[in-house]
Design a protein around this motif. Structure first.
Motif, PDB file in Angstrom:
ATOM      1  N   ASN A 131      15.970 -29.624 -66.716  1.00 34.21           N
ATOM      2  CA  ASN A 131      16.992 -29.613 -67.892  1.00 34.21           C
ATOM      3  C   ASN A 131      17.929 -28.206 -67.895  1.00 34.21           C
ATOM      4  O   ASN A 131      18.006 -27.887 -68.776  1.00 34.21           O
ATOM      5  CB  ASN A 131      16.185 -29.863 -69.016  1.00 34.21           C
ATOM      6  CG  ASN A 131      15.223 -28.981 -69.371  1.00 34.21           C
ATOM      7  OD1 ASN A 131      15.187 -27.694 -68.762  1.00 34.21           O
ATOM      8  ND2 ASN A 131      14.474 -29.023 -70.295  1.00 34.21           N
ATOM      9  N   TYR A 136      20.717 -26.791 -68.062  1.00 34.44           N
ATOM     10  CA  TYR A 136      22.166 -27.049 -68.478  1.00 34.44           C
ATOM     11  C   TYR A 136      22.978 -25.834 -68.384  1.00 34.44           C
ATOM     12  O   TYR A 136      22.420 -24.682 -69.002  1.00 34.44           O
ATOM     13  CB  TYR A 136      22.385 -27.727 -69.844  1.00 34.44           C
ATOM     14  CG  TYR A 136      21.595 -29.179 -69.782  1.00 34.44           C
ATOM     15  CD1 TYR A 136      22.127 -30.128 -69.180  1.00 34.44           C
ATOM     16  CD2 TYR A 136      20.415 -29.215 -70.453  1.00 34.44           C
ATOM     17  CE1 TYR A 136      21.478 -31.406 -68.897  1.00 34.44           C
ATOM     18  CE2 TYR A 136      19.625 -30.610 -70.403  1.00 34.44           C
ATOM     19  CZ  TYR A 136      20.013 -31.455 -69.620  1.00 34.44           C
ATOM     20  OH  TYR A 136      19.650 -32.797 -69.654  1.00 34.44           O
ATOM     21  N   THR A 137      24.208 -25.590 -67.964  1.00 37.51           N
ATOM     22  CA  THR A 137      24.829 -24.383 -68.060  1.00 37.51           C
ATOM     23  C   THR A 137      25.613 -24.425 -69.451  1.00 37.51           C
ATOM     24  O   THR A 137      25.995 -23.094 -69.907  1.00 37.51           O
ATOM     25  CB  THR A 137      26.020 -24.325 -67.068  1.00 37.51           C
ATOM     26  OG1 THR A 137      26.871 -25.651 -67.071  1.00 37.51           O
ATOM     27  CG2 THR A 137      25.561 -24.504 -65.473  1.00 37.51           C
ATOM     28  N   THR A 138      26.106 -25.587 -70.054  1.00 37.94           N
ATOM     29  CA  THR A 138      26.321 -25.610 -71.427  1.00 37.94           C
ATOM     30  C   THR A 138      25.314 -26.258 -72.222  1.00 37.94           C
ATOM     31  O   THR A 138      25.156 -27.702 -71.926  1.00 37.94           O
ATOM     32  CB  THR A 138      27.739 -26.209 -71.272  1.00 37.94           C
ATOM     33  OG1 THR A 138      28.647 -25.512 -70.751  1.00 37.94           O
ATOM     34  CG2 THR A 138      28.113 -26.126 -73.124  1.00 37.94           C
ATOM     35  N   ASN A 171      25.202 -30.448 -73.292  1.00 37.42           N
ATOM     36  CA  ASN A 171      26.021 -31.214 -72.421  1.00 37.42           C
ATOM     37  C   ASN A 171      25.506 -31.689 -71.082  1.00 37.42           C
ATOM     38  O   ASN A 171      25.465 -31.050 -70.100  1.00 37.42           O
ATOM     39  CB  ASN A 171      27.375 -30.141 -71.916  1.00 37.42           C
ATOM     40  CG  ASN A 171      28.513 -31.068 -71.407  1.00 37.42           C
ATOM     41  OD1 ASN A 171      28.209 -32.273 -70.902  1.00 37.42           O
ATOM     42  ND2 ASN A 171      29.892 -30.648 -71.104  1.00 37.42           N
ATOM     43  N   PRO A 172      25.093 -32.752 -71.120  1.00 31.72           N
ATOM     44  CA  PRO A 172      24.167 -33.297 -69.773  1.00 31.72           C
ATOM     45  C   PRO A 172      25.188 -33.259 -68.452  1.00 31.72           C
ATOM     46  O   PRO A 172      24.621 -33.304 -67.258  1.00 31.72           O
ATOM     47  CB  PRO A 172      24.018 -34.826 -70.115  1.00 31.72           C
ATOM     48  CG  PRO A 172      24.116 -34.914 -71.677  1.00 31.72           C
ATOM     49  CD  PRO A 172      25.058 -34.125 -72.133  1.00 31.72           C
ATOM     50  N   THR A 199      26.626 -30.977 -67.328  1.00 31.45           N
ATOM     51  CA  THR A 199      26.573 -29.606 -66.855  1.00 31.45           C
ATOM     52  C   THR A 199      25.039 -29.218 -66.285  1.00 31.45           C
ATOM     53  O   THR A 199      24.845 -27.921 -65.903  1.00 31.45           O
ATOM     54  CB  THR A 199      26.801 -28.561 -67.800  1.00 31.45           C
ATOM     55  OG1 THR A 199      25.792 -28.526 -68.923  1.00 31.45           O
ATOM     56  CG2 THR A 199      28.271 -28.509 -68.540  1.00 31.45           C
ATOM     57  N   LEU A 200      24.284 -30.370 -66.128  1.00 29.95           N
ATOM     58  CA  LEU A 200      22.998 -30.170 -65.480  1.00 29.95           C
ATOM     59  C   LEU A 200      23.285 -29.705 -64.049  1.00 29.95           C
ATOM     60  O   LEU A 200      23.757 -30.253 -63.379  1.00 29.95           O
ATOM     61  CB  LEU A 200      22.102 -31.357 -65.484  1.00 29.95           C
ATOM     62  CG  LEU A 200      20.901 -31.391 -64.687  1.00 29.95           C
ATOM     63  CD1 LEU A 200      19.848 -30.343 -65.331  1.00 29.95           C
ATOM     64  CD2 LEU A 200      20.296 -32.813 -64.906  1.00 29.95           C
ATOM     65  N   SER A 201      22.593 -28.668 -63.475  1.00 28.61           N
ATOM     66  CA  SER A 201      22.682 -28.088 -62.445  1.00 28.61           C
ATOM     67  C   SER A 201      21.328 -27.596 -61.717  1.00 28.61           C
ATOM     68  O   SER A 201      20.684 -26.629 -62.277  1.00 28.61           O
ATOM     69  CB  SER A 201      23.682 -27.017 -62.227  1.00 28.61           C
ATOM     70  OG  SER A 201      23.555 -26.293 -60.887  1.00 28.61           O
ATOM     71  N   ASP A 242      18.439 -32.679 -59.979  1.00 30.05           N
ATOM     72  CA  ASP A 242      19.198 -33.051 -61.095  1.00 30.05           C
ATOM     73  C   ASP A 242      19.905 -34.357 -60.608  1.00 30.05           C
ATOM     74  O   ASP A 242      19.252 -35.416 -60.283  1.00 30.05           O
ATOM     75  CB  ASP A 242      20.432 -31.916 -61.027  1.00 30.05           C
ATOM     76  CG  ASP A 242      20.977 -31.666 -59.617  1.00 30.05           C
ATOM     77  OD1 ASP A 242      21.218 -32.568 -58.749  1.00 30.05           O
ATOM     78  OD2 ASP A 242      21.861 -30.653 -59.463  1.00 30.05           O
TER      79      ASP A 242
END
Length: 368
Positions: free
Chosen positions: A306, A308-310, A313-314, A316-318, A340
């Motif tokens: 989980n 997320y870079t933001t 905001n799904p 942006t999952l990385s 991811d």
């Protein structure tokens, strides 16, 4: 997880958007308790590809203003600790494999830069087959409180450019002791899906498939022409099996799988005529999804991370910034197939590598 101060989040968001729109983690562990250590006669591994083969090119930890969370090395697009299939194969054979470059994200001249490391894993997350990122991944961005500045993001050297660079750096030739690993095409597919209206997918697909197959086969042909005699090409995982495409519904997932299969079939036919070994990654994923328990997995449809870079905001999952603290459940890195929306967990990579290694060793026995 990479903690980014509020004042630098616009910069961080812009940077992460670069590598998330495109398609590193330390340590290499094998699924086997006693992984094979026989080198199978190889003295070096050379790898080309995208995020599935990247050994740690990208270092997003340098993107913020807090030096305390910086990492000296790049990260991989999978769960941590762990690596990608190419690195596990190297470990299985008792060989080393390190990135050719490291890309420190950030403002150029203030942390953001590309460092030449000299390793033989040229793969980079986001790499397409023959299209490079514009301007070496540097974009001009306006950062609140800082101004308009050049920012280094993902370089995304295409596979063509990766091979160009290898040949320029190593005398334009391979030797018989080298094992060459290559995969690619996923980012060309992502670009196709993102730039083609859904209503036009079916009519546009044949020309896209033909061009993409030609690009890949051309690049592998260059390896052969330069003397690479031991090449393993890992085909494209069928995209419809990934969480990213499953979330779009059965129609889109079905289209993605059908196009993946068409691409794989066409590539296999041409590479077979060239004498190149094709490892069927797509079949491995299908087998795991059909019988997860046989491989020790309990979840084959949703991400283990989980990260997320933001936040919230799904999209942006990385997996690039996935860590033990960002798993959705304890030991999810060991029981989930995907890290991811598109990248396998390190355990899945290790299974992939062990199957390739077994094939290599069996081929050596058969040859003798």
């Amino acid at each position: 997880m990479i903690r980014m101060p509020l004042r630098t989040r616009p910069l961080a968001a812009a940077l992460t958007a670069l590598f998330l729109a495109a398609c590193g983690g330390d340590g290499v562990e094998s699924v086997n308790e006693t992984p094979p250590s026989h080198s199978a006669g190889y003295t070096q591994i050379v790898a080309f590809g995208d995020s599935l083969t990247d050994a740690g090119t990208f270092n997003p930890t340098t993107a913020d203003a807090d030096p305390s969370n910086d990492s000296a090395t790049g990260l991989m697009f999978t769960t941590k600790p762990g690596g990608t299939w190419a690195g596990y194969i190297a470990a299985n054979l008792g060989l080393s494999l390190t990135p050719n470059q490291q890309v420190n994200f950030g403002i150029v001249g203030n942390g953001g830069k590309v460092i030449e490391l000299g390793g033989t894993d040229y793969a980079e997350g986001g790499a397409r087959l023959e299209v490079d990122a514009a301007n070496g991944g540097v974009t001009t961005q306006t950062i609140p409180g800082i101004g308009t500045v050049p920012v280094q993001g993902a370089t995304s050297r295409s596979i063509k450019t990766q091979i160009d660079d290898y040949l320029a750096e190593h005398g334009s030739a391979f030797n018989d002791g080298q094992l060459v690993l290559i995969q690619g095409g996923a980012n060309d597919f992502f670009n196709f899906f993102s730039t083609t209206p859904p209503a036009n997918l079916q009519t546009a697909a044949p020309a896209f498939i033909q061009a993409t197959v030609t690009s890949l086969v051309t690049q592998i042909g260059r390896l052969k022409a330069a003397g690479a005699s031991h090449i393993i090409y890992a085909n494209l995982p069928e995209l419809g099996y990934t969480p990213q495409f499953l979330a779009l519904g059965p129609t889109v997932a079905g289209q993605a799988t059908a196009l993946s299969q068409s691409y794989n079939n066409a590539v296999a036919q041409q590479l077979g005529a060239m004498g190149v070994t094709v490892f069927d990654t797509a079949k491995l994923i299908r087998d795991v999804v059909a019988a997860p328990a046989n491989y020790g997995f309990t979840n084959v449809q949703t991400p283990a991370c989980n990260s997320y870079t933001t936040p919230g905001n799904p999209a942006t999952l990385s997996a690039l910034i996935c860590s033990p603290s960002t798993l959705v459940a304890p030991k999810a890195d060991l029981t989930y197939l995907f890290a991811d929306g598109i990248h396998p967990t390190a355990r899945a990579h290790a299974i992939w590598a062990d199957q390739v290694t077994a094939t290599l060793l069996a081929d050596q026995v058969a040859a003798h």
